[in-house]
Design a protein around this motif. Structure first.
Motif: not given
Length: 168
Positions: A45-66
């Motif tokens: 939940x800490x990792x995905x805070x503020x992001x709705x309905x995304x899987x972990x791969x999308x979250x990690x890709x988003x963080x890497x882009x940032x």
């Protein structure tokens, strides 16, 4: 078959105690796993805070882009800092001033010499001579701490004072 039944009749108490111990161990393992899952859920939940309905791969890709974007910004800031430092080397950094009395018949220290030098000891010496009837200002260029024009004692002094200043 009868022998197995007879054997089981004599060992029922031991079998029940054994199975109870196994059930107790499994219950402890279940509680431990529930705790681990709860901790993992909190971390997720800490990792995905503020992001709705995304899987972990999308979250990690988003963080890497940032992270890539921040690296680009940091590189740009570093380049700007280097440019500013290069420009700063050409600015006047070493300054020395000396006031003095140029003529005996004039009161007070109204004449002056100012050395304005950059990091490479390039710059100018400004000298203002105040007399009773007139005043004159001279400018003499300085290249690497040396003037191609003759310098007065006062100008030599301000040049040496400015050249000896160290800024980092």
């Amino acid at each position: 078959m009868n022998s197995i039944s007879q054997l089981m009749n004599g060992l029922e108490a031991y079998i029940i105690v054994g199975l109870s111990v196994i059930i107790l161990i499994m219950l402890i393992m279940l509680i431990s796993l529930a705790r681990s899952i709860s901790k993992l859920d909190t971390k997720y939940r800490k990792l995905t805070r503020g992001i709705n309905n995304k899987n972990i791969e999308e979250i990690i890709v988003n963080y890497l882009d940032n992270i890539d974007e921040v690296k680009t910004i940091a590189h740009d800031v570093k380049n700007r800092q280097d440019n500013i430092e290069d420009k700063l080397k050409e600015c006047f950094q070493k300054i020395s001033i000396l006031r003095y009395k140029a003529f005996d018949d004039v009161g007070s220290d109204l004449s002056f010499s100012i050395a304005l030098l950059n990091e490479n000891n390039d710059g100018v010496i400004l000298t203002g001579i105040y007399g009773r009837h007139d005043s004159t200002v001279y400018a003499k260029p300085i290249d690497e701490g040396i003037s191609r024009y003759d310098l007065s004692d006062e100008e030599e002094e301000v040049l040496q004072n400015a050249c000896n200043k160290i800024f980092k």
